[in-house]
Motif scaffolding. Structure first.
Motif, PDB file in Angstrom:
ATOM      1  N   ARG A   1       2.960  -3.317   5.072  1.00 48.74           N
ATOM      2  CA  ARG A   1       4.120  -2.454   4.879  1.00 48.74           C
ATOM      3  C   ARG A   1       4.389  -1.626   6.130  1.00 48.74           C
ATOM      4  NH1 ARG A   1       8.605  -2.417   2.228  1.00 48.74           N
ATOM      5  NH2 ARG A   1       7.460  -3.285   0.439  1.00 48.74           N
ATOM      6  N   PHE A   2       3.328  -1.177   6.793  1.00 49.06           N
ATOM      7  CA  PHE A   2       3.480  -0.443   8.056  1.00 49.06           C
ATOM      8  C   PHE A   2       4.109  -1.344   9.112  1.00 49.06           C
ATOM      9  CE2 PHE A   2       1.574   0.123  12.295  1.00 49.06           C
ATOM     10  CZ  PHE A   2       2.142   1.335  12.637  1.00 49.06           C
ATOM     11  N   PHE A   3       3.616  -2.593   9.234  1.00 49.70           N
ATOM     12  CA  PHE A   3       4.167  -3.535  10.207  1.00 49.70           C
ATOM     13  C   PHE A   3       5.670  -3.727   9.975  1.00 49.70           C
ATOM     14  CE2 PHE A   3      -0.127  -5.928  10.706  1.00 49.70           C
ATOM     15  CZ  PHE A   3      -0.570  -4.923  11.551  1.00 49.70           C
ATOM     16  N   LEU A   4       6.067  -3.774   8.720  1.00 54.32           N
ATOM     17  CA  LEU A   4       7.471  -3.989   8.383  1.00 54.32           C
ATOM     18  C   LEU A   4       8.330  -2.807   8.826  1.00 54.32           C
ATOM     19  CD1 LEU A   4       9.625  -5.697   6.967  1.00 54.32           C
ATOM     20  CD2 LEU A   4       8.971  -4.604   4.814  1.00 54.32           C
ATOM     21  N   GLY A   5       7.780  -1.609   8.736  1.00 56.00           N
ATOM     22  CA  GLY A   5       8.549  -0.416   9.078  1.00 56.00           C
ATOM     23  C   GLY A   5       8.470  -0.004  10.530  1.00 56.00           C
ATOM     24  N   ASP A   6       7.589  -0.671  11.299  1.00 57.94           N
ATOM     25  CA  ASP A   6       7.395  -0.299  12.703  1.00 57.94           C
ATOM     26  C   ASP A   6       8.106  -1.312  13.595  1.00 57.94           C
ATOM     27  OD1 ASP A   6       5.642   1.319  14.763  1.00 57.94           O
ATOM     28  OD2 ASP A   6       5.394  -0.804  15.276  1.00 57.94           O
ATOM     29  N   ASP A   7       8.987  -0.829  14.467  1.00 55.91           N
ATOM     30  CA  ASP A   7       9.817  -1.726  15.282  1.00 55.91           C
ATOM     31  C   ASP A   7       8.996  -2.698  16.118  1.00 55.91           C
ATOM     32  OD1 ASP A   7      12.062  -0.535  14.296  1.00 55.91           O
ATOM     33  OD2 ASP A   7      12.362   0.800  16.008  1.00 55.91           O
ATOM     34  N   PHE A   8       7.944  -2.207  16.759  1.00 56.89           N
ATOM     35  CA  PHE A   8       7.156  -3.044  17.672  1.00 56.89           C
ATOM     36  C   PHE A   8       6.486  -4.188  16.916  1.00 56.89           C
ATOM     37  CE2 PHE A   8       3.204  -4.186  19.827  1.00 56.89           C
ATOM     38  CZ  PHE A   8       3.613  -4.352  21.129  1.00 56.89           C
TER      39      PHE A   8
ATOM     40  N   ALA B   1       7.939 -10.914   8.774  1.00 58.64           N
ATOM     41  CA  ALA B   1       7.434  -9.570   8.477  1.00 58.64           C
ATOM     42  C   ALA B   1       7.661  -9.214   7.011  1.00 58.64           C
ATOM     43  CB  ALA B   1       8.106  -8.545   9.392  1.00 58.64           C
ATOM     44  N   TYR B   2       8.827  -9.538   6.489  1.00 63.03           N
ATOM     45  CA  TYR B   2       9.157  -9.236   5.092  1.00 63.03           C
ATOM     46  C   TYR B   2       8.328 -10.119   4.150  1.00 63.03           C
ATOM     47  CZ  TYR B   2      13.100  -7.064   7.457  1.00 63.03           C
ATOM     48  OH  TYR B   2      13.862  -6.287   8.291  1.00 63.03           O
ATOM     49  N   TYR B   3       8.214 -11.374   4.498  1.00 62.70           N
ATOM     50  CA  TYR B   3       7.467 -12.324   3.672  1.00 62.70           C
ATOM     51  C   TYR B   3       5.994 -11.931   3.587  1.00 62.70           C
ATOM     52  CZ  TYR B   3       6.090 -17.019   2.023  1.00 62.70           C
ATOM     53  OH  TYR B   3       5.604 -18.086   1.308  1.00 62.70           O
ATOM     54  N   LEU B   4       5.414 -11.561   4.727  1.00 59.06           N
ATOM     55  CA  LEU B   4       4.012 -11.155   4.771  1.00 59.06           C
ATOM     56  C   LEU B   4       3.790  -9.917   3.913  1.00 59.06           C
ATOM     57  CD1 LEU B   4       1.133 -11.333   5.948  1.00 59.06           C
ATOM     58  CD2 LEU B   4       1.958 -10.019   7.912  1.00 59.06           C
ATOM     59  N   CYS B   5       4.693  -8.961   4.009  1.00 60.45           N
ATOM     60  CA  CYS B   5       4.575  -7.723   3.234  1.00 60.45           C
ATOM     61  C   CYS B   5       4.618  -8.009   1.733  1.00 60.45           C
ATOM     62  CB  CYS B   5       5.693  -6.766   3.625  1.00 60.45           C
ATOM     63  SG  CYS B   5       5.621  -5.183   2.764  1.00 60.45           S
ATOM     64  N   LEU B   6       5.563  -8.818   1.298  1.00 60.04           N
ATOM     65  CA  LEU B   6       5.691  -9.143  -0.122  1.00 60.04           C
ATOM     66  C   LEU B   6       4.478  -9.939  -0.619  1.00 60.04           C
ATOM     67  CD1 LEU B   6       9.475 -10.084  -0.272  1.00 60.04           C
ATOM     68  CD2 LEU B   6       8.402  -8.021  -1.176  1.00 60.04           C
ATOM     69  N   ALA B   7       3.990 -10.872   0.217  1.00 59.28           N
ATOM     70  CA  ALA B   7       2.834 -11.677  -0.181  1.00 59.28           C
ATOM     71  C   ALA B   7       1.589 -10.793  -0.310  1.00 59.28           C
ATOM     72  CB  ALA B   7       2.594 -12.785   0.836  1.00 59.28           C
TER      73      ALA B   7
END
Length: 248
Positions: A214-221, A234-240
C-alpha cells in the motif's frame, strides 16, 4: 507512412504498446489520418528502434523519454546503446560460465569456491551505484538512510535480487494473464516470497507486507518503478497482498 498495425507487425510489439507510447508522449505518430489512423514515418521508426534498445537494457519508460527528449544525435544514442549492450552481453557470458561450472561441480558432487560461485554477479560498487537513486530519494523524502539500515552484502544482494525478479516477473505475468488477485497460484507466489524474506532476516508478516505494498502504491518513486515493469502492477500487487492478508 505506416499504420500502427503495420508498425506493430514489423517490430513484434503490440498495438496496445504503441498506443501507450503515444498516450504518454514517448512515441507520437507523425500524423493522424482523417479516418483516425495513426501514421508513422522513418523518423518515428528510428525513435522506436532507440526505445526498444533501451527497453532491452531494462530502462524504465520515464527515463527513456528523458534521454530521447534531450534530442541527442541518433549516432550518439546508438553508440551509447552499443556500449551498454556489449557490457551486458559480457556480464551474461561470465554468468553463463559460472552456471556451467556450477552444473559441472553439482554433477561431480564437488564443492565450488566462493570466488567461482559468484563470478559474474554484481560487485559492491555496482550495487551501491544501482541503489543510489533510491537511497537519495528515501533520505530526502523520509529522512531514512538505506545504506545505514542495509549495508551492501554482495552475495546476499545478488540472491535477493534474483528472488525479487522471480517474484515480480510472476506477478506481472499473472496480471497480463488476467488472474484474480485471490487466485490460488498468485497467493502461493506471495507466500513463497514472504517465506524467502523471513529466511533471509527480513521478518515480515502478511499484514506488514500488505501495508508495504500500500505504501508503494502511494509513493511516486516506488509506484513508478513497479509501473515501468508492467502497467497496473503497483495496484495489482497491492490488491493481491491485501487479499493474501485476509485469506491466510
Amino acid at each position: 507512412m505506416y499504420t500502427v498495425k503495420e508498425v506493430a507487425g514489423m517490430t513484434n510489439i503490440t498495438v496496445k504498446t504503441l498506443h501507450h507510447y503515444h498516450k504518454i508522449g514517448l512515441l507520437e505518430p507523425c500524423q493522424i489520418s482523417e479516418a483516425g489512423y495513426r501514421l508513422y514515418g522513418m523518423k518515428e521508426l528510428e525513435r522506436l528502434q532507440q526505445i526498444l534498445f533501451y527497453r532491452e537494457l531494462d530502462f524504465p519508460l520515464e527515463q527513456i523519454q528523458q534521454l530521447l527528449d534531450q534530442e541527442p544525435e541518433r549516432l550518439a544514442i546508438l553508440s551509447a546503446q552499443q556500449l551498454l549492450l556489449t557490457a551486458r552481453m559480457e556480464r551474461l557470458q561470465r554468468l553463463l560460465e559460472t552456471l556451467r561450472l556450477s552444473i559441472d561441480h553439482a554433477r561431480k558432487g564437488e564443492k565450488m569456491s566462493q570466488d567461482e560461485m559468484f563470478a559474474g554477479f554484481a560487485t559492491e560498487e555496482q550495487w551501491t551505484e544501482a541503489l543510489e537513486e533510491q537511497r537519495q530519494y528515501l533520505q530526502e523524502t523520509y529522512d531514512y538512510d538505506l545504506a545505514e539500515q542495509y549495508p551492501v552484502d554482495v552475495a546476499e544482494m545478488n540472491e535477493q535480487a534474483a528472488e525479487a525478479k522471480r517474484f515480480m516477473d510472476g506477478m506481472a505475468e499473472a496480471l497480463r494473464s488476467g488472474r484474480r488477485v485471490d487466485d490460488e497460484r498468485l497467493q502461493a507466489l506471495i507466500e513463497d516470497h514472504l517465506a524467502f524474506l523471513n529466511r533471509h532476516g527480513h521478518a515480515i508478516g502478511k499484514a506488514d507486507f500488505a501495508a508495504q505494498c500500500r505504501f508503494f502504491l502511494g509513493d511516486d518513486f516506488h509506484r513508478s518503478m513497479l509501473e515501468s515493469q508492467q502497467t497496473g502492477l503497483a495496484y495489482y500487487l497491492c490488491l493481491a497482498a491485501e487479499a493474501f492478508a485476509r485469506d491466510f
